[in-house]
Scaffold this motif. Structure first.
Motif, mmCIF file in Angstrom:
data_model
loop_
_atom_site.group_PDB
_atom_site.id
_atom_site.type_symbol
_atom_site.label_atom_id
_atom_site.label_comp_id
_atom_site.label_asym_id
_atom_site.label_seq_id
_atom_site.Cartn_x
_atom_site.Cartn_y
_atom_site.Cartn_z
ATOM 1 N N ARG A 11 34.666 36.930 34.960
ATOM 2 C CA ARG A 11 35.157 36.051 36.028
ATOM 3 C C ARG A 11 36.199 36.771 36.872
ATOM 4 N N THR A 12 36.164 36.504 38.173
ATOM 5 C CA THR A 12 37.197 36.992 39.093
ATOM 6 C C THR A 12 37.946 35.794 39.645
ATOM 7 N N VAL A 13 39.261 35.771 39.430
ATOM 8 C CA VAL A 13 40.073 34.651 39.901
ATOM 9 C C VAL A 13 41.165 35.167 40.827
ATOM 10 N N ARG A 14 41.573 34.319 41.755
ATOM 11 C CA ARG A 14 42.574 34.695 42.748
ATOM 12 C C ARG A 14 43.957 34.235 42.299
ATOM 13 N N GLU A 15 44.867 35.185 42.242
ATOM 14 C CA GLU A 15 46.220 34.866 41.793
ATOM 15 C C GLU A 15 46.880 33.877 42.751
ATOM 16 N N GLY A 16 47.444 32.823 42.174
ATOM 17 C CA GLY A 16 48.142 31.839 42.976
ATOM 18 C C GLY A 16 47.246 30.808 43.626
ATOM 19 N N VAL A 17 45.922 30.958 43.453
ATOM 20 C CA VAL A 17 44.975 30.024 44.058
ATOM 21 C C VAL A 17 44.142 29.334 42.986
ATOM 22 N N ASP A 18 43.511 30.129 42.144
ATOM 23 C CA ASP A 18 42.643 29.593 41.092
ATOM 24 C C ASP A 18 43.412 29.467 39.775
ATOM 25 N N PRO A 19 43.108 28.455 38.982
ATOM 26 C CA PRO A 19 43.743 28.346 37.664
ATOM 27 C C PRO A 19 43.356 29.529 36.783
ATOM 28 N N ILE A 20 44.345 30.090 36.074
ATOM 29 C CA ILE A 20 44.116 31.277 35.261
ATOM 30 C C ILE A 20 44.698 31.063 33.868
ATOM 31 N N GLU A 21 43.892 31.289 32.855
ATOM 32 C CA GLU A 21 44.388 31.354 31.482
ATOM 33 C C GLU A 21 44.128 32.767 30.979
ATOM 34 N N ILE A 22 45.189 33.455 30.570
ATOM 35 C CA ILE A 22 45.066 34.879 30.275
ATOM 36 C C ILE A 22 45.575 35.187 28.874
ATOM 37 N N VAL A 34 49.474 41.459 33.523
ATOM 38 C CA VAL A 34 48.360 42.134 32.855
ATOM 39 C C VAL A 34 48.738 43.572 32.492
ATOM 40 N N HIS A 35 49.507 44.222 33.338
ATOM 41 C CA HIS A 35 49.857 45.622 33.114
ATOM 42 C C HIS A 35 51.159 45.798 32.340
ATOM 43 N N LEU A 36 52.079 44.836 32.458
ATOM 44 C CA LEU A 36 53.381 44.984 31.800
ATOM 45 C C LEU A 36 53.411 44.401 30.397
ATOM 46 N N GLY A 37 52.654 43.341 30.165
ATOM 47 C CA GLY A 37 52.614 42.731 28.845
ATOM 48 C C GLY A 37 53.711 41.699 28.633
ATOM 49 N N VAL A 38 53.459 40.819 27.669
ATOM 50 C CA VAL A 38 54.421 39.754 27.347
ATOM 51 C C VAL A 38 55.718 40.378 26.841
ATOM 52 N N GLY A 39 56.834 39.794 27.279
ATOM 53 C CA GLY A 39 58.143 40.285 26.880
ATOM 54 C C GLY A 39 58.772 41.236 27.876
ATOM 55 N N LEU A 51 60.265 30.513 54.857
ATOM 56 C CA LEU A 51 60.218 31.607 55.826
ATOM 57 C C LEU A 51 58.840 31.803 56.434
ATOM 58 N N ASP A 52 57.901 30.902 56.103
ATOM 59 C CA ASP A 52 56.565 30.927 56.693
ATOM 60 C C ASP A 52 55.856 32.265 56.445
ATOM 61 N N ILE A 53 55.981 32.762 55.211
ATOM 62 C CA ILE A 53 55.354 34.024 54.815
ATOM 63 C C ILE A 53 53.930 33.742 54.349
ATOM 64 N N ALA A 54 52.968 34.479 54.884
ATOM 65 C CA ALA A 54 51.576 34.347 54.437
ATOM 66 C C ALA A 54 51.361 35.240 53.216
ATOM 67 N N VAL A 55 50.702 34.707 52.202
ATOM 68 C CA VAL A 55 50.502 35.440 50.948
ATOM 69 C C VAL A 55 49.004 35.628 50.698
ATOM 70 N N VAL A 56 48.592 36.880 50.550
ATOM 71 C CA VAL A 56 47.197 37.202 50.248
ATOM 72 C C VAL A 56 47.032 37.272 48.727
ATOM 73 N N PRO A 57 46.130 36.492 48.146
ATOM 74 C CA PRO A 57 45.957 36.550 46.690
ATOM 75 C C PRO A 57 45.254 37.828 46.242
ATOM 76 N N LEU A 58 45.819 38.475 45.208
ATOM 77 C CA LEU A 58 45.121 39.566 44.538
ATOM 78 C C LEU A 58 44.240 38.969 43.448
ATOM 79 N N HIS A 59 43.464 39.802 42.786
ATOM 80 C CA HIS A 59 42.459 39.301 41.856
ATOM 81 C C HIS A 59 42.781 39.678 40.413
ATOM 82 N N VAL A 60 42.509 38.751 39.508
ATOM 83 C CA VAL A 60 42.565 39.017 38.081
ATOM 84 C C VAL A 60 41.147 38.899 37.541
#
Length: 279
Positions: free
Chosen positions: A35-46, A262-267, A21-30
């Motif tokens: 370190r500040t990483v961009r969701e969906g852009v930078d590799p993240i181990e959390i 990050v806010h909801l937690g595993v499970g 659908l050609d939707i543009a997605v702005v990455p939020l930050h974790v």
């Protein structure tokens, strides 16, 4: 050309849909430690249990850059940006500042009044109208209408992470975290609230499914099931929804991204219902 739809990475839309659908997605930050990483852009181990992990909104400058590219790509037809609830994130406010700085009447913002695929489904509704060649006002109306109909239910193991991040009131967190085994939450007018107190996980799943079936009705609802580290539970819930609400027109199963996790937690498992669908 055609109106271009923008959302943020918290929406959790599968890549095949944003590409189609050609939707543009702005990455939020974790924020992981220093370190500040961009969701969906930078590799993240959390480590989702760590107190040092949190999230932050996109900046006005980041949003403006995406809006400007989208407006150029639209050939001037316009941009509709559908973002996470302003009650849960500073992203919408940052987007409003970006649009104001652009001084263009053809950049419109929509508060999804939700998070995760409660943002993603209104984004889909807008993008499908845009792909069909609808005018800017019609695309905006499609997103607003889907957002206003959406119902969101979330089951979490504990509410401590939500309380710590300011996403849930202190009172609701107290009753949800210590006195109740499995708190079932809902989003009401963009705010996350405690819906009911459930003693066991099996009963909590049953209440989650019952709430979603009731919300879906029989008018071709669009439904999304999201989870963090609970794929079997998500697939089981999706199967139950197919059986108990056969009028469902569209069903998406996806994992929560890091900014939600990050806010909801595993499970955590959530269900979003948009009665009438997102066609």
């Amino acid at each position: 050309m055609a109106v271009v739809v923008v959302t943020d990475s918290s929406a959790g839309l599968p890549a095949e849909l944003t590409d189609e659908l050609d939707i543009a997605v702005v990455p939020l930050h974790v924020l992981v430690g220093d370190r500040t990483v961009r969701e969906g852009v930078d590799p993240i181990e959390i480590d989702y249990t760590a107190d040092t992990v949190t999230t932050s909104a996109a900046s006005p400058g980041e949003l403006r850059e995406v809006y400007e590219r989208a407006l150029a790509r639209s050939g001037g037809d316009g941009v509709v940006a559908v973002h996470i609830s302003r009650q849960l994130s500073g992203t919408w406010e940052a987007g409003r500042q970006a649009a104001r700085d652009m001084a263009s009447d053809n950049v419109r913002l929509v508060d999804s009044l939700g998070a995760g695929l409660a943002t993603g489904l209104p984004t889909l509704a807008a993008a499908r109208r845009a792909r069909a060649g609808a005018a800017l006002d019609i695309v905006v109306d499609a997103a607003v209408a889907a957002a206003s109909r959406a119902r969101t239910f979330v089951l979490v193991n504990r509410t401590e992470q939500l309380r710590r991040g300011g996403r849930l009131s202190t009172a609701a967190s107290f009753f949800g975290s210590e006195l109740v085994t499995k708190p079932l939450l809902q989003i009401v007018e963009g705010r996350l609230e405690l819906r009911e107190k459930v003693r066991t996980r099996s009963k909590a799943y049953a209440r989650l499914v019952a709430a979603a079936v009731e919300a879906a009705g029989d008018d071709g609802a669009a439904v999304a099931v999201q989870h963090l580290g609970a794929p079997e539970a998500a697939e089981t819930i999706a199967g139950q929804l197919r059986d108990l609400a056969p009028g469902i027109r569209e069903l998406i199963v996806a994992e929560f991204g890091p900014t939600m996790g990050v806010h909801l937690g595993v499970g955590a498992v959530g269900v979003v219902v948009v009665p009438g669908g997102c066609a």
